[in-house]
Design a protein around this motif. Structure first.
Motif, short mmCIF file in Angstrom:
data_model
loop_
_atom_site.label_atom_id
_atom_site.label_comp_id
_atom_site.label_asym_id
_atom_site.label_seq_id
_atom_site.Cartn_x
_atom_site.Cartn_y
_atom_site.Cartn_z
N ALA A 22 -30.21 48.56 -14.96
CA ALA A 22 -30.66 49.29 -13.78
C ALA A 22 -30.49 50.78 -14.01
O ALA A 22 -29.46 51.24 -14.51
CB ALA A 22 -29.86 48.85 -12.55
N THR A 23 -31.53 51.53 -13.66
CA THR A 23 -31.51 52.97 -13.85
C THR A 23 -31.96 53.66 -12.57
O THR A 23 -32.98 53.28 -11.99
CB THR A 23 -32.46 53.39 -15.00
N ASN A 24 -31.22 54.65 -12.12
CA ASN A 24 -31.61 55.46 -10.98
C ASN A 24 -32.49 56.57 -11.53
O ASN A 24 -31.99 57.45 -12.25
CB ASN A 24 -30.38 56.01 -10.27
N SER A 25 -33.75 56.54 -11.22
CA SER A 25 -34.69 57.49 -11.81
C SER A 25 -34.43 58.93 -11.37
O SER A 25 -34.79 59.85 -12.09
CB SER A 25 -36.14 57.10 -11.48
N SER A 26 -33.81 59.13 -10.23
CA SER A 26 -33.57 60.51 -9.78
C SER A 26 -32.28 61.10 -10.34
O SER A 26 -32.20 62.31 -10.55
CB SER A 26 -33.58 60.60 -8.26
N VAL B 81 -22.61 49.35 -12.94
CA VAL B 81 -21.78 50.16 -12.05
C VAL B 81 -22.38 51.55 -11.82
O VAL B 81 -21.75 52.39 -11.19
CB VAL B 81 -20.34 50.26 -12.57
N GLN B 82 -23.60 51.78 -12.33
CA GLN B 82 -24.31 53.04 -12.15
C GLN B 82 -23.48 54.25 -12.57
O GLN B 82 -23.23 55.18 -11.81
CB GLN B 82 -24.79 53.18 -10.70
N ALA B 83 -23.05 54.23 -13.83
CA ALA B 83 -22.29 55.33 -14.40
C ALA B 83 -23.15 56.59 -14.48
O ALA B 83 -24.34 56.52 -14.79
CB ALA B 83 -21.79 54.96 -15.79
N LEU B 84 -22.54 57.73 -14.18
CA LEU B 84 -23.25 58.99 -14.22
C LEU B 84 -22.35 60.05 -14.83
O LEU B 84 -21.29 60.34 -14.26
CB LEU B 84 -23.67 59.41 -12.81
N PRO B 85 -22.67 60.63 -15.96
CA PRO B 85 -23.80 60.25 -16.79
C PRO B 85 -23.55 58.89 -17.44
O PRO B 85 -22.41 58.48 -17.65
CB PRO B 85 -23.87 61.36 -17.84
#
Length: 137
Positions: free
Chosen positions: A76-80, A87-91
């Motif tokens: 899963a990737t958040n395009s914005s 776990v939607q790691a950022l970065p």
């Protein structure tokens, strides 16, 4: 029998099941759009997490976060924002600290996510409490 008619008389899951049986009987195949399809590895990723998180309360909290963040889709990737993974790691590259296979291995993503939740919040339960209050963690 049309799918729209089936949807009016049955729940969406039941309608899809009935439509799939009808299509199979007629020799057709039903396919879901990629954006709507459940990730094939979701159940296996959950099984991996369950083994890594034996405490039921901690697993349930982790499960709720991952369900909200990625739907248990390891790619899963958040395009914005570029947030990535279960776990939607950022970065996203932060997950490399848990293993070089972080882009494709749910176990590596789960390990990194657990370490993050423990270091930032103290536990997955405390991370979930924060998520509920803020809509993010």
């Amino acid at each position: 029998m049309s799918v729209s008619f089936i949807r009016r008389i049955a729940s969406p899951k039941k309608a899809l099941t009935v439509a799939a049986v009808a299509a199979a009987t007629a020799g057709m195949a039903l396919t879901a759009a990629p954006a709507q399809a459940a990730p094939a590895s979701a159940s296996s990723a959950q099984a991996i997490a369950h083994k890594m998180i034996p405490d039921a309360a901690q697993f349930n909290a982790f499960n709720k976060i991952v369900s909200h963040e990625s739907g248990w889709n390891p790619s899963a990737t958040n395009s914005s924002t570029g947030a990535y993974g279960l776990v939607q790691a950022l970065p996203a590259s932060k997950m490399a600290s848990a293993g070089s296979d972080w882009k494709t291995n749910p176990a590596t993503q789960i390990k990194w996510g657990l370490d993050y939740m423990k270091s930032r919040y103290g536990s997955p339960v405390k991370a979930w409490n924060f998520w509920q209050a803020n809509g993010w963690y």
